[in-house]
Design a protein around this motif. Sequence first.
Motif, mmCIF file in Angstrom:
data_model
loop_
_atom_site.group_PDB
_atom_site.id
_atom_site.type_symbol
_atom_site.label_atom_id
_atom_site.label_comp_id
_atom_site.label_asym_id
_atom_site.label_seq_id
_atom_site.Cartn_x
_atom_site.Cartn_y
_atom_site.Cartn_z
ATOM 1 N N UNK A 169 0.839 -1.191 0.000
ATOM 2 C CA UNK A 169 0.000 0.000 0.000
ATOM 3 C C UNK A 169 0.879 1.249 0.000
ATOM 4 N N UNK A 170 0.560 2.176 -0.885
ATOM 5 C CA UNK A 170 1.310 3.424 -0.987
ATOM 6 C C UNK A 170 0.478 4.542 -0.368
ATOM 7 N N UNK A 171 1.013 5.180 0.642
ATOM 8 C CA UNK A 171 0.291 6.260 1.301
ATOM 9 C C UNK A 171 0.262 7.504 0.420
ATOM 10 N N UNK A 172 -0.674 8.381 0.735
ATOM 11 C CA UNK A 172 -0.792 9.640 -0.003
ATOM 12 C C UNK A 172 0.482 10.465 0.156
ATOM 13 N N UNK A 173 0.842 11.150 -0.921
ATOM 14 C CA UNK A 173 2.035 12.006 -0.947
ATOM 15 C C UNK A 173 3.331 11.213 -0.798
ATOM 16 N N UNK A 174 3.303 9.940 -1.230
ATOM 17 C CA UNK A 174 4.511 9.114 -1.255
ATOM 18 C C UNK A 174 4.738 8.624 -2.678
ATOM 19 N N UNK A 175 5.970 8.296 -2.991
ATOM 20 C CA UNK A 175 6.309 7.775 -4.316
ATOM 21 C C UNK A 175 7.390 6.707 -4.178
ATOM 22 N N UNK A 176 7.590 5.940 -5.254
ATOM 23 C CA UNK A 176 8.474 4.775 -5.195
ATOM 24 C C UNK A 176 9.380 4.737 -6.421
ATOM 25 N N UNK A 177 10.646 4.363 -6.167
ATOM 26 C CA UNK A 177 11.560 4.002 -7.257
ATOM 27 C C UNK A 177 11.865 2.519 -7.098
ATOM 28 N N UNK A 178 11.578 1.755 -8.157
ATOM 29 C CA UNK A 178 11.641 0.289 -8.119
ATOM 30 C C UNK A 178 12.783 -0.182 -9.014
#
Length: 234
Positions: free
Chosen positions: A179-188
């Motif tokens: 789950x990705x919270x609001x105002x978060x981002x991911x580099x995979x």
Amino acid sequence: MLKKLKKENMGTSNLGWLESRFHFSFAEYRNPDNINFGVLRVLNDDIVHPKSGFDKHPHHNMEIISYIVKGEITHKDSMGNEETLKRGEVQYLSAGNGIYHSEHNLHKSEDLRLLQIWIIPPTIGLNRLYGSQKFKKEQRENKLLNIVSSKDGNAPIKIHQDVNLYVSELDKNITLDFKIDENRQIYFAQIEGSSLVNDIELNEGDAMEITEERNLEIKALENSHFLFIEMIKV
């Protein structure tokens, strides 16, 4: 939004003793449109050949995580730390106002492969930190292992910046959700094997920028080894 980054489009370098793939501008790879992703400034996929390495050099005002994929890394620094780490183990330092260190592959015949990750700290001049964690394969096998967090987080390794690093080794056809919270981002980053990430295929060496998403579904298309950095949007 999902932005796939093919390894063939990344910067590369071959110095003889060192072969690198640069996810962001670094060394001779200069791309003004690819300097960073949020607070993630550097992700280098390095292969260091036997009996070679990075001699003593300085860092300052950067938080650096080394994730060992293959072989052994031997670290020495100006704070008096010295140790050797292997696959799945992690070394970290927060350079603060300055630290010197060296990293070598002292093995006679085996290559060292590692991911070098540089995180921009929340402010300059923070306290210097150094440490390591010798994680076991069963800690990341068919599950997500949170290896790095902020000081307010739950990971064994804590740095100053508001980030979380996760790794996993999935058997074929195993699926994980995050789950990705609001105002978060991911580099995979797909380290080995291949995965289906929100229905987009990533193969060894590929990466993905993930923004404006609230869920991450990762399915191993074959045995899959990956790392991702979850961070605040800035």
